[in-house]
Motif scaffolding. Structure first.
Motif, PDB file in Angstrom:
ATOM      1  N   THR A  57      39.032   3.538  83.087  1.00  0.00           N
ATOM      2  CA  THR A  57      40.005   2.438  83.094  1.00  0.00           C
ATOM      3  C   THR A  57      39.370   1.108  83.500  1.00  0.00           C
ATOM      4  OG1 THR A  57      40.620   3.086  85.325  1.00  0.00           O
ATOM      5  CG2 THR A  57      42.018   3.895  83.536  1.00  0.00           C
ATOM      6  N   THR A  58      38.307   1.180  84.307  1.00  0.00           N
ATOM      7  CA  THR A  58      37.692  -0.063  84.769  1.00  0.00           C
ATOM      8  C   THR A  58      36.168   0.039  84.752  1.00  0.00           C
ATOM      9  OG1 THR A  58      39.556  -0.281  86.295  1.00  0.00           O
ATOM     10  CG2 THR A  58      37.754  -1.815  86.601  1.00  0.00           C
ATOM     11  N   VAL A  59      35.549  -0.994  84.209  1.00  0.00           N
ATOM     12  CA  VAL A  59      34.091  -1.110  84.238  1.00  0.00           C
ATOM     13  C   VAL A  59      33.765  -2.216  85.248  1.00  0.00           C
ATOM     14  CG1 VAL A  59      32.024  -1.636  82.895  1.00  0.00           C
ATOM     15  CG2 VAL A  59      33.886  -0.331  81.858  1.00  0.00           C
ATOM     16  N   TYR A  60      32.800  -1.954  86.101  1.00  0.00           N
ATOM     17  CA  TYR A  60      32.489  -2.880  87.196  1.00  0.00           C
ATOM     18  C   TYR A  60      31.083  -3.474  87.063  1.00  0.00           C
ATOM     19  CZ  TYR A  60      36.314  -0.288  89.454  1.00  0.00           C
ATOM     20  OH  TYR A  60      37.505   0.309  89.735  1.00  0.00           O
ATOM     21  N   MET A  61      30.919  -4.636  87.723  1.00  0.00           N
ATOM     22  CA  MET A  61      29.586  -5.223  87.899  1.00  0.00           C
ATOM     23  C   MET A  61      29.479  -5.664  89.350  1.00  0.00           C
ATOM     24  SD  MET A  61      29.184  -7.461  84.397  1.00  0.00           S
ATOM     25  CE  MET A  61      27.412  -7.551  84.186  1.00  0.00           C
ATOM     26  N   LEU A  62      28.247  -5.790  89.832  1.00  0.00           N
ATOM     27  CA  LEU A  62      28.043  -6.199  91.227  1.00  0.00           C
ATOM     28  C   LEU A  62      28.194  -7.714  91.352  1.00  0.00           C
ATOM     29  CD1 LEU A  62      27.264  -5.277  94.092  1.00  0.00           C
ATOM     30  CD2 LEU A  62      24.878  -5.693  93.473  1.00  0.00           C
ATOM     31  N   ASP A  63      29.141  -8.119  92.178  1.00  0.00           N
ATOM     32  CA  ASP A  63      29.352  -9.542  92.473  1.00  0.00           C
ATOM     33  C   ASP A  63      29.764  -9.619  93.939  1.00  0.00           C
ATOM     34  OD1 ASP A  63      29.908 -12.243  92.487  1.00  0.00           O
ATOM     35  OD2 ASP A  63      31.852 -12.033  91.487  1.00  0.00           O
ATOM     36  N   ALA A  64      28.795  -9.426  94.815  1.00  0.00           N
ATOM     37  CA  ALA A  64      29.060  -9.278  96.249  1.00  0.00           C
ATOM     38  C   ALA A  64      29.718 -10.510  96.863  1.00  0.00           C
ATOM     39  CB  ALA A  64      27.764  -8.950  96.975  1.00  0.00           C
ATOM     40  N   ASP A  65      29.400 -11.706  96.343  1.00  0.00           N
ATOM     41  CA  ASP A  65      29.978 -12.911  96.950  1.00  0.00           C
ATOM     42  C   ASP A  65      31.256 -13.368  96.238  1.00  0.00           C
ATOM     43  OD1 ASP A  65      28.962 -13.931  94.620  1.00  0.00           O
ATOM     44  OD2 ASP A  65      27.409 -15.160  95.573  1.00  0.00           O
ATOM     45  N   SER A  66      31.688 -12.593  95.258  1.00  0.00           N
ATOM     46  CA  SER A  66      32.943 -12.873  94.542  1.00  0.00           C
ATOM     47  C   SER A  66      33.027 -14.288  93.959  1.00  0.00           C
ATOM     48  CB  SER A  66      34.145 -12.645  95.462  1.00  0.00           C
ATOM     49  OG  SER A  66      34.179 -11.303  95.869  1.00  0.00           O
ATOM     50  N   ASP A  67      31.910 -14.766  93.444  1.00  0.00           N
ATOM     51  CA  ASP A  67      31.947 -16.099  92.833  1.00  0.00           C
ATOM     52  C   ASP A  67      32.136 -16.038  91.320  1.00  0.00           C
ATOM     53  OD1 ASP A  67      29.483 -15.216  91.988  1.00  0.00           O
ATOM     54  OD2 ASP A  67      28.315 -16.789  92.978  1.00  0.00           O
ATOM     55  N   ALA A 127      25.431 -10.178  89.924  1.00  0.00           N
ATOM     56  CA  ALA A 127      24.053 -10.212  90.420  1.00  0.00           C
ATOM     57  C   ALA A 127      23.078  -9.868  89.304  1.00  0.00           C
ATOM     58  CB  ALA A 127      23.900  -9.237  91.572  1.00  0.00           C
ATOM     59  N   SER A 128      23.499  -8.985  88.398  1.00  0.00           N
ATOM     60  CA  SER A 128      22.678  -8.616  87.246  1.00  0.00           C
ATOM     61  C   SER A 128      23.589  -8.515  86.024  1.00  0.00           C
ATOM     62  CB  SER A 128      22.000  -7.269  87.499  1.00  0.00           C
ATOM     63  OG  SER A 128      21.575  -6.714  86.268  1.00  0.00           O
ATOM     64  N   THR A 129      23.116  -9.013  84.896  1.00  0.00           N
ATOM     65  CA  THR A 129      23.948  -8.951  83.682  1.00  0.00           C
ATOM     66  C   THR A 129      23.738  -7.642  82.930  1.00  0.00           C
ATOM     67  OG1 THR A 129      22.229 -10.050  82.419  1.00  0.00           O
ATOM     68  CG2 THR A 129      23.965 -11.447  83.360  1.00  0.00           C
ATOM     69  N   THR A 130      22.787  -6.846  83.378  1.00  0.00           N
ATOM     70  CA  THR A 130      22.467  -5.634  82.637  1.00  0.00           C
ATOM     71  C   THR A 130      22.895  -4.352  83.336  1.00  0.00           C
ATOM     72  OG1 THR A 130      20.270  -5.645  83.607  1.00  0.00           O
ATOM     73  CG2 THR A 130      20.494  -6.700  81.457  1.00  0.00           C
ATOM     74  N   THR A 131      23.491  -4.490  84.508  1.00  0.00           N
ATOM     75  CA  THR A 131      23.895  -3.285  85.242  1.00  0.00           C
ATOM     76  C   THR A 131      25.414  -3.233  85.401  1.00  0.00           C
ATOM     77  OG1 THR A 131      21.827  -3.473  86.463  1.00  0.00           O
ATOM     78  CG2 THR A 131      23.441  -1.921  87.319  1.00  0.00           C
ATOM     79  N   LYS A 132      25.996  -2.174  84.866  1.00  0.00           N
ATOM     80  CA  LYS A 132      27.440  -1.969  84.991  1.00  0.00           C
ATOM     81  C   LYS A 132      27.697  -0.598  85.614  1.00  0.00           C
ATOM     82  CE  LYS A 132      28.605  -5.044  81.202  1.00  0.00           C
ATOM     83  NZ  LYS A 132      29.093  -5.180  79.834  1.00  0.00           N
ATOM     84  N   TYR A 133      28.906  -0.431  86.111  1.00  0.00           N
ATOM     85  CA  TYR A 133      29.266   0.819  86.789  1.00  0.00           C
ATOM     86  C   TYR A 133      30.640   1.289  86.328  1.00  0.00           C
ATOM     87  CZ  TYR A 133      25.769  -1.198  89.965  1.00  0.00           C
ATOM     88  OH  TYR A 133      24.648  -1.783  90.495  1.00  0.00           O
ATOM     89  N   PHE A 134      30.848   2.588  86.434  1.00  0.00           N
ATOM     90  CA  PHE A 134      32.165   3.128  86.119  1.00  0.00           C
ATOM     91  C   PHE A 134      32.972   3.419  87.387  1.00  0.00           C
ATOM     92  CE2 PHE A 134      29.810   4.918  82.265  1.00  0.00           C
ATOM     93  CZ  PHE A 134      30.204   3.849  81.455  1.00  0.00           C
TER      94      PHE A 134
END
Lengths: 238, 179
Positions: free
Chosen positions: A96-106, A110-117
């Motif tokens: 239902t959701t694909v995630y990316m790392l954006d620790a500072d929520s801006d 952090a990387s355009t090539t790494t996604k997570y489930f």
């Protein structure tokens, strides 16, 4: 006559649904975040990739998954095209959701090539991000992000002042060489001080003051503004 | 005819007047010819290195090609219900060939009417190659078709494979994006 009107109405309704359904069906691209259609040839760029929605493979479209690639979506619909899935690749329907790392929520990953489930600290849904294709240059400060226009007097946290992610440090400081008396206070202009040797964040730089005056009243209002003397400023950077 | 001999001082004065008139004339000519610009003084540039100066252009970094796997790769192919002939299992061996290495494509195809041809078109960076398949196993209603070629071409930027089958029913094809 009445039949003609009914026929016109039916055509209108049919046309509405036809175009409305087409409007929903955006072509799948590397930056798709919601339901999309594959009507040509398409393959996701990253080894873990996907969208928050369904992927429809329509007539003439081919979705290819190579060995080692995982693609997540709520569903995969083969309505007329072809799916080519390598042994060792994985389709993950029900995602239902694909995630990316954006620790500072801006809004910049952090990387355009790494996604997570899976959800985790610092990860945000791809549909909540400002850009999937432009990476953040410093993921520990929400003020540091591509396109930042604000200047800062303090470093972003790693001793760098590159707040706009252009790999350079642009300086500016207040200059009161031609001050203006505006809103009853001395207003100075910012000048590009990129060529100056003064370090970012340095305070106490003489900004000058070649008077401003005004003062007024007796119904000319304002009352004071003055200027003259000298004032100091801080070197701001981005 | 007899010339009168001029004194030396008058001779020198005449000479300087001629030079001065010539100089003023030249400056006036260059001024108007240059639309108000006086001729540029000759500038001497100093401090430049001597000898051969080579200019090296800054190379533009190429993005890393996305991984495509190595060696023999097998694919399950799902085609729509109305696409005939149907291709089901595809093998590309190897998917990452070296220059002049033999690359073999193998695909299982079935239909209710005889399959007459299967073709692969390999599209690379700057080259396209068509490979004809032949039936190597089974029948022309259900069998395995195979085609090979000696690989040549670059595929770090663009690498597509189009498979097309033709039968008595019709024609079906799909285009894979490998890179």
């Amino acid at each position: 006559m009445i039949m003609k009107k009914i026929a016109t109405f039916i055509l209108f309704v049919a046309g509405f649904f036809l175009f409305a359904s087409n409007a929903d069906a955006a072509e799948c691209t590397a930056t798709s975040t919601s339901s999309c259609v594959v009507s040509t040839s398409f393959s996701f760029s990253n080894t873990t990739d996907g969208i928050n929605g369904s992927i429809t493979i329509s007539t003439g479209g081919t979705l290819t998954l190579l060995n080692g690639y995982s693609v997540g979506a709520t569903s995969f619909l083969l309505t007329g095209g072809t799916m080519v899935v390598a042994t060792g690749a994985s389709l993950k329907p029900g995602t239902t959701t694909v995630y990316m790392l954006d620790a500072d929520s801006d809004g910049y990953p952090a990387s355009t090539t790494t996604k997570y489930f899976e959800s985790a600290a610092g990860r945000r849904s791809v549909s909540d991000l400002t850009s999937l294709s432009t990476a953040d240059c410093y993921d520990s400060s929400a003020n540091a992000k591509p396109g930042q226009t604000t200047y800062y007097a303090d470093d972003r946290g790693d001793e760098s002042y590159d707040y706009n992610c252009d790999s350079a440090t642009t300086k500016r400081r207040l200059s009161c060489t031609s001050p203006v008396c505006s809103a009853c206070s001395v207003t100075c202009d910012y000048i590009d001080a990129s060529g100056e040797g003064t370090a970012c964040g340095t305070t106490g730089i003489n900004a000058g003051y070649a008077s401003a005056t005004r003062n007024n009243d007796e119904y000319g209002n304002c009352v004071s503004c003055t200027g003259s003397g000298t004032t100091t400023t801080t070197m701001e950077c981005r | 005819m007899k010339f009168k001999k001029l004194p030396l001082n008058k001779l020198l004065l005449s000479f300087f007047i001629i030079i001065a008139v010539a100089a003023v004339g030249y400056l006036g000519y260059t001024y108007f010819a240059g639309q108000g610009q006086l001729p540029e003084p000759v500038r001497k540039i100093t401090g430049l290195p001597t000898g051969v100066v080579s200019i090296t252009p800054t190379p533009t970094p190429k993005p890393t090609p996305r991984p495509i796997g190595t060696g023999k790769q097998e694919f399950g192919v799902s085609m729509s219900q109305d696409a005939w002939p149907k291709m089901t299992k595809l093998i590309i061996d190897p998917i990452d060939p070296r220059l002049l290495q033999k690359q073999t494509f193998s695909v299982e195809v079935n239909d209710t009417k005889p399959i007459t041809s299967v073709t692969a078109t390999v599209k690379m960076n700057d080259k396209t190659k068509s490979v004809q398949f032949s039936l190597v196993d089974g029948t022309n209603l259900k069998g395995r078709w195979e085609g090979s070629w000696m690989f040549s071409g670059g595929y770090d930027e663009y690498y597509h494979l189009i498979l097309e089958g033709v039968s008595g029913t019709g024609k079906s094809s799909f285009e894979m994006v490998i890179r």
